[in-house]
Design a protein around this motif. Structure first.
Motif, short mmCIF file in Angstrom:
data_model
loop_
_atom_site.label_atom_id
_atom_site.label_comp_id
_atom_site.label_asym_id
_atom_site.label_seq_id
_atom_site.Cartn_x
_atom_site.Cartn_y
_atom_site.Cartn_z
N PRO A 168 0.80 -0.87 -0.43
CA PRO A 168 0.03 -0.13 0.16
C PRO A 168 0.45 1.84 0.30
O PRO A 168 2.28 1.26 0.92
CB PRO A 168 -0.46 -0.20 1.46
N PHE A 169 0.01 2.42 -0.38
CA PHE A 169 1.12 3.28 -0.14
C PHE A 169 1.54 3.68 0.76
O PHE A 169 0.54 3.74 1.80
CB PHE A 169 -0.12 4.71 -0.92
N GLY A 170 3.00 4.46 1.23
CA GLY A 170 3.35 4.44 2.31
C GLY A 170 3.39 3.92 3.08
O GLY A 170 4.51 3.56 4.33
N TYR A 207 6.73 4.59 -0.08
CA TYR A 207 6.62 6.29 -1.78
C TYR A 207 5.97 7.48 -0.24
O TYR A 207 5.93 7.24 0.94
CB TYR A 207 4.79 5.36 -1.82
N LEU A 208 7.28 8.74 -0.75
CA LEU A 208 6.50 9.51 -0.01
C LEU A 208 4.92 10.29 -0.69
O LEU A 208 4.26 10.23 -1.80
CB LEU A 208 7.35 10.66 -0.01
N PRO A 209 4.11 11.48 0.63
CA PRO A 209 3.32 11.64 -0.08
C PRO A 209 3.43 12.31 -1.63
O PRO A 209 2.32 12.68 -2.25
CB PRO A 209 3.08 13.25 0.97
N ASP A 210 4.34 13.60 -1.65
CA ASP A 210 4.49 13.87 -3.15
C ASP A 210 5.13 12.80 -3.82
O ASP A 210 5.47 12.77 -5.20
CB ASP A 210 5.36 14.63 -2.85
N GLY A 211 4.90 11.34 -3.91
CA GLY A 211 4.96 10.17 -5.68
C GLY A 211 7.13 10.51 -5.14
O GLY A 211 7.40 8.83 -6.09
N ASN A 212 7.54 10.61 -4.15
CA ASN A 212 8.95 10.16 -4.52
C ASN A 212 9.17 8.99 -3.91
O ASN A 212 8.52 8.65 -2.44
CB ASN A 212 10.13 10.95 -3.50
N LEU A 213 10.13 7.75 -4.11
CA LEU A 213 10.81 6.79 -3.34
C LEU A 213 11.57 7.38 -1.78
O LEU A 213 12.50 7.90 -2.80
CB LEU A 213 11.22 5.75 -3.65
#
Length: 549
Positions: free
Chosen positions: A12-14, A61-67
């Motif tokens: 999942p995201f995050g 993944y960070l909130p801005d989409g970067n890893l």
């Protein structure tokens, strides 16, 4: 780029996952390393005909989409059976307002127990007028506990001015200082009062490796965990201090625990640990230790249960250095310990791994005495149809190898040595090549593994009889992947069957097979899987009670 979990599914995201790389730029493999190529270069489940490279890097993944890179998978550590990513814990620490940089490492204390230690460089505004060591440790412990499971919470938090680096700019782990007393989440010190508090404080200090323990200190905040809880209960029984594991979890502060302790003028000789004193109409449930003499799994499992009956963990009976008892002798001694607590049946038994076969032998002994065994839980217990080609010594050495997270070269070196040397020489070699810390005293490790070897020999000579009994087989629904060659090649066909081979001595109708998520290890170590196991155990206990009525 793909972030995948241990089953190859997107996280999942995050959430933290391992980074896989696909596309035209992925190489064919490693030159002349077919096994490593097969392990690291895999077919893509997302793009037909593509291959993925398993990098070993951990990220989220960070909130801005970067890893965000969180460390290497080969930095993963194993503590008390849990595989832990220190980078994930460090990332959580760095989210706290007081922290500018953080790193988490696994250290061994003077007793040889491995535990997590967090090292933090405080943010500029907190560096000069921030909380003191104990208060900082308490704040950081509360922050990590709110986001991660208990087994991922460091036992100590050390404030340092800067992270020590090697000339290459990497973290210099050897330069990280050992935690002092103020690195623990300690309360204001007040000396223990009375005989019970004083005796408990002395035990805590010895087990936790601390100079002193006050009456307001918290066992788990000082670095206590389920393995140490088992040792604490065992040592307390020897001193005539009677309390349960549930008492310790419900009242982990020294003075509160002392109020629950009863002094026995004649300490019990049974060596049975009371895990829960729950009172109800149902008879007690007795858990048997594993083939390594470990009953700490019982504590975590029972915490997830509301058994409605007393729960006890049996410990291995004493054995002489000259001769280990046979399986039948062990069963007889544990039978006496059980009957000291519960003189008459019906009896309820449970065992995990090869300890389940010992539970079966205890049931045999009870039935021979015309007693009733109303419940037998086998937790992923394989009954092999053929003698193993691997010697007990090699088997135990390979279990040790499977627990390691080391590079291929050192793994293969120790694998070649397994079965060809004594356990003491084997562990000494592991220490010499850096698998075990050089300053660790190997005496207790050698003793534990020697006992496991003797247990395995006793098990090999035990002829498992057919009994007029029903059993629940809680089997892991995922295969355990072995790294050692001989264990890969000698996998029991019974290990793939839900009945695990017990239909050779019991009728298939007498075995209730219940699937549990995870493999042999993760079914007990992963909290979500363990919760499923606990619920299934409770259901089975209820069904057996209804059947008995």
């Amino acid at each position: 780029m793909y972030l995948l979990d241990g089953h190859g599914a997107p996280v999942p995201f995050g959430a933290v996952g391992e980074l896989y790389i696909g596309g035209a730029g992925v190489a064919r493999g490693y030159l002349n390393r077919p096994e490593l190529t097969a392990e690291r270069f895999i077919a893509s489940r997302f793009v037909a005909g593509d291959r993925l490279y398993k990098t070993g890097d951990l990220a989220r993944y960070l909130p801005d989409g970067n890893l965000e890179f969180l460390g290497r998978n080969d930095e993963q550590v194993k503590i008390r059976g849990f595989r832990i990513e220190p980078g994930e814990i460090a990332a959580r620490l760095a989210e706290h307002a007081l922290v500018r940089e953080a790193v988490v490492v696994a250290r061994e204390d003077r007793r040889g127990d491995k535990h997590l230690v967090g090292y933090v460089v405080c943010a500029a505004e907190a560096a000069s007028n921030g909380p003191d060591g104990g208060a900082l440790a308490g704040a950081l412990r509360a922050h990590v506990s709110a986001h991660l499971p208990d087994y991922m919470v460091p036992s100590a938090f050390v404030r340092i001015a800067a992270l020590p680096l090697t000339p290459n700019g990497k973290l210099d782990r050897q330069a990280l200082p050992a935690p002092e007393d103020e690195a623990y989440a300690r309360r204001s010190y007040e000396p223990p009062q009375g005989e019970i508090e004083t005796a408990l404080a002395k035990l805590w200090a010895e087990l936790l490796g601390l100079e002193r323990v006050g009456r307001h200190d918290h066992f788990f905040e000082l670095g206590g965990h389920s393995l140490l809880a088992v040792q604490l209960l065992s040592r307390a029984v020897d001193l005539g201090l009677k309390f349960s594991v549930a008492d310790l979890f419900q009242a982990p502060v020294l003075k509160e625990l002392a109020s629950k302790v009863h002094l026995e003028p004649q300490p019990s000789s049974s060596g049975v640990i009371c895990v829960s004193r729950a009172i109800g109409s149902q008879p007690p449930l007795f858990f048997v230790p594993t083939g390594f003499g470990d009953c700490s799994y019982v504590l975590s499992l029972v915490q997830e249960m509301d058994a409605g009956c007393p729960v006890y963990a049996l410990t291995w009976p004493p054995f002489s250095e000259v001769q280990f008892p046979t399986f039948k002798e062990m069963a007889s001694q544990l039978n006496l310990a059980i009957r000291e607590i519960q003189p008459r049946g019906p009896y309820r038994l449970a065992g995990y791994s090869s300890g389940g076969i010992l539970a079966y032998a205890i049931a045999q002994r009870l039935l021979d005495q015309d007693e009733t065994v109303s419940f037998l839980a086998l937790i992923d217990v394989v009954l092999s149809s053929h003698p193993s080609s691997v010697s007990p010594t090699q088997m135990v050495q390979e279990v040790f190898l499977e627990s390691l997270k080391v590079d291929d070269e050192r793994f293969e070196l120790l694998e070649r040595l397994s079965g060809r040397s004594s356990i003491s020489k084997f562990l000494e070699k592991a220490q010499k090549i850096g698998v075990i810390p050089l300053d660790r005293n190997l005496h207790n490790d050698i003793l534990t593994y020697e006992r496991a070897i003797q247990f395995q020999r006793a098990l090999d000579s035990y002829q498992v009889p057919s009994l007029p009994i029903e059993a629940y087989q809680f089997y892991a629904n995922e295969p355990l992947r072995h790294r050692a060659r001989s264990r890969k090649n000698s996998a029991d066909p019974e290990a793939c069957s839900p009945l695990r081979g017990w239909d050779r001595v019991l009728s298939a109708k007498a075995i209730h097979a219940v699937p549990i998520p995870g493999d042999h290890i993760t079914m007990m170590n992963v909290p979500a899987n363990r919760q499923v196991l606990a619920r299934c155990l409770l259901t089975a206990l209820g069904q057996s009670a209804t059947g008995a009525e």
